[in-house]
Structures are given as C-alpha cells and as structure tokens.
Write a protein that holds these residues in place. Sequence first.
Motif, PDB file in Angstrom:
ATOM      1  N   ALA A 136       0.839  -1.208   0.000  1.00 60.99           N
ATOM      2  CA  ALA A 136       0.000   0.000   0.000  1.00 60.99           C
ATOM      3  C   ALA A 136       0.869   1.251   0.000  1.00 60.99           C
ATOM      4  O   ALA A 136       0.546   2.247  -0.653  1.00 60.99           O
ATOM      5  CB  ALA A 136      -0.920   0.000   1.220  1.00 60.99           C
ATOM      6  N   THR A 137       1.998   1.189   0.721  1.00 66.22           N
ATOM      7  CA  THR A 137       2.891   2.354   0.818  1.00 66.22           C
ATOM      8  C   THR A 137       3.559   2.647  -0.513  1.00 66.22           C
ATOM      9  O   THR A 137       3.549   3.778  -0.999  1.00 66.22           O
ATOM     10  CB  THR A 137       3.957   2.133   1.907  1.00 66.22           C
ATOM     11  N   TRP A 138       4.160   1.631  -1.137  1.00 68.36           N
ATOM     12  CA  TRP A 138       4.927   1.929  -2.348  1.00 68.36           C
ATOM     13  C   TRP A 138       4.037   2.295  -3.526  1.00 68.36           C
ATOM     14  O   TRP A 138       4.496   2.864  -4.514  1.00 68.36           O
ATOM     15  CB  TRP A 138       5.940   0.842  -2.673  1.00 68.36           C
ATOM     16  N   SER A 139       2.737   2.008  -3.427  1.00 69.58           N
ATOM     17  CA  SER A 139       1.829   2.410  -4.509  1.00 69.58           C
ATOM     18  C   SER A 139       1.469   3.893  -4.428  1.00 69.58           C
ATOM     19  O   SER A 139       0.877   4.437  -5.364  1.00 69.58           O
ATOM     20  CB  SER A 139       0.547   1.566  -4.455  1.00 69.58           C
ATOM     21  N   GLU A 140       1.821   4.553  -3.313  1.00 67.91           N
ATOM     22  CA  GLU A 140       1.389   5.936  -3.092  1.00 67.91           C
ATOM     23  C   GLU A 140       2.529   6.947  -3.052  1.00 67.91           C
ATOM     24  O   GLU A 140       2.291   8.146  -2.960  1.00 67.91           O
ATOM     25  CB  GLU A 140       0.608   6.021  -1.767  1.00 67.91           C
ATOM     26  N   VAL A 141       3.794   6.496  -3.116  1.00 70.45           N
ATOM     27  CA  VAL A 141       4.917   7.424  -2.971  1.00 70.45           C
ATOM     28  C   VAL A 141       5.427   7.900  -4.333  1.00 70.45           C
ATOM     29  O   VAL A 141       5.036   7.374  -5.378  1.00 70.45           O
ATOM     30  CB  VAL A 141       6.073   6.784  -2.166  1.00 70.45           C
ATOM     31  N   ASP A 142       6.335   8.896  -4.308  1.00 72.73           N
ATOM     32  CA  ASP A 142       6.900   9.455  -5.534  1.00 72.73           C
ATOM     33  C   ASP A 142       8.146   8.713  -5.998  1.00 72.73           C
ATOM     34  O   ASP A 142       8.482   8.727  -7.174  1.00 72.73           O
ATOM     35  CB  ASP A 142       7.254  10.940  -5.306  1.00 72.73           C
ATOM     36  N   VAL A 143       8.852   8.083  -5.066  1.00 75.06           N
ATOM     37  CA  VAL A 143      10.079   7.361  -5.395  1.00 75.06           C
ATOM     38  C   VAL A 143      10.288   6.255  -4.358  1.00 75.06           C
ATOM     39  O   VAL A 143       9.932   6.412  -3.191  1.00 75.06           O
ATOM     40  CB  VAL A 143      11.298   8.324  -5.449  1.00 75.06           C
TER      41      VAL A 143
END
Length: 307
Positions: free
Chosen positions: A90-97
């Motif tokens: 869920a986290t890596w789907s929402e970050v910029d990098v």
Amino acid sequence: MQDTGWRETPAEHRSGFACFVGRPNAGKSTLTNALVGTKIAITSNKPQTTRHAVRGIVHRDDAQLIIVDTPGLHRPRTLLGERLNDVVRATWSEVDVVGFCVPAGEKIGPGDKYIAAELAKIARRTPVIGIVTKTDLVKPEVVAEQLLELQHVMEFADLVPVSATGGYQVDTVADVLVSQLPEGPQLYPDGDLTDEPEQRLVAELIREAALEDVRDELPHSIAVTVEEMIPREGRDDMVDIYAHLFVERPSQKAIVLGHKGSRLKQVGANARTHIEALLGSKVYLDLHIKVAKEWQRDPKQLGRLGF
C-alpha cells in the motif's frame, strides 16, 4: 510575529514522499533515522522489527522529503505477516520514489528477486533507486561487486552505496531521492520530524528495549500497547506511562520477566532513557507483561493491538 513553522518556498522547491523497501533487516530503519537526523524508527538486528509505516521528515532549503520506512517484505507465516506485507504494498503504490535496500555483505537471494519483480510492476510510473546499505561492514571491492549484481536484478533510476551508521553518502541518498520529487511547497511545518503519534513512538521504544538479547523465537511474539500517558499531577517535568507488553505463551512471559523480574526491570530502564529523550521530560514507566495466546494469528487480537 509568531513563527508557525511554515515559510515561503522558492518556485523550484520540491516536496514529496519516498519509501524504503527490502528484506527484513536490510538497514531501512537505520537509514531513515540517519536522513531525518534523529531516532524516529526503532532498530534491531532481529528481523521484522518495523511493524508500521513510519514517516520521517527531512527539511532542506530546496526540498522537503518525507520518508516512509516500511516493514520488511517477507514470506508470511501468520496473519500479522500478511498484514505487514499489505502495509508495504500500500505504501509503495502511493509514494513518488522507492528506495530498494540491499545489504552490501549479503548475497542477493530469492527474497530480493521477489521484491524486485514486485517493484518492476510499478517502475514505469514510480522511479526505483537501488541502495546498497551497510557498506561500512565490508571492503570497497565487495560494495562494487554488489552494485554490479544489483544492476542485473532490475532496471533502476539510479544506484547508491551508503553507510547510515558511518554517515557515508547519506546526503547523496537524500539528493538522489529529492531529484525524483515533484515541485511543490512544504507539506509539514519546520521542526516536525515525524507525524507518528507520541504514544506509538513510546510503545515502539519499549518494544525495541524488549527485543535486546531475547531468543530468536521471541521477537515476533512481542507486542506493546501504551494504555495511558499522562502528565504527573502537580509536576510539569514528569510523565506517567502505563504500558502492557504482550507475548503469546506463559513460557515467553517467563523469559521476558527474567529471574525475579530482573530482565523486565532492565527493559524498563533502557526504554525509559530513550522515552525521556523523546519527550524531553522525566518518565515514570509502569510496565506489565500479559499473555495473549496466538495473537499473531487472531484477527480480533491483531485489531486490539493496532494491526
């Protein structure tokens, strides 16, 4: 005029979110703390120390970088393990990098390749930086070999070796992450280093102290909740904290308690030192051990413990 912590930012100012992913114990939390400049994520040599996505805020004149430290992605054996993996995705789907962390002194294995395959699915829209951590533990030629090996795992936007404990290239990691952020104003006021609630940070510091020198089978079974955290009546320099440390079996309770309670006292003393540094005040810590049978597999108990 009162300083609110918000300031005018130049047009080219960048702001956004990055997250570190990798196998358990890949150095993600230590790197997060080094970048933020203070301890906001607990660290341990025990796998799966991180259980929540912890946000740390890096303030620069040209950028504001919010780093999300995630649990290690792993093959889950319990419902808790499945939920920790869900937090990562869920986290890596929402970050910029995304920063993919691999320790310099450990061979790239099936776990790393599994994470790389998962990241490859998002790499078209979200840049992935390869980060070789713990470079202080090996010779330079081993670091060079690891960087070459990592290039074969997936296509990265950039590759950086770093030693969070030695301070080697920590600023370079920040520069590389910031270069991938969109232009925008600051998202948090100056001075904010995390948006984690104080009670959760306190609970994590207690769990970190409890993880020291315990047997290999115990770390996954330990959870901590802070039941109450209140200023001492009549004193503005003292906080009373009442917390429960949960294990899954009576035999584990005996290990954490120690002979005549000696180990629990040491856990409390170690945790109190870090909590006082966090809160900037003296602390009375009341710590009790409770048995919650098979809590890692029980949806109701997981909910009560905050997962």
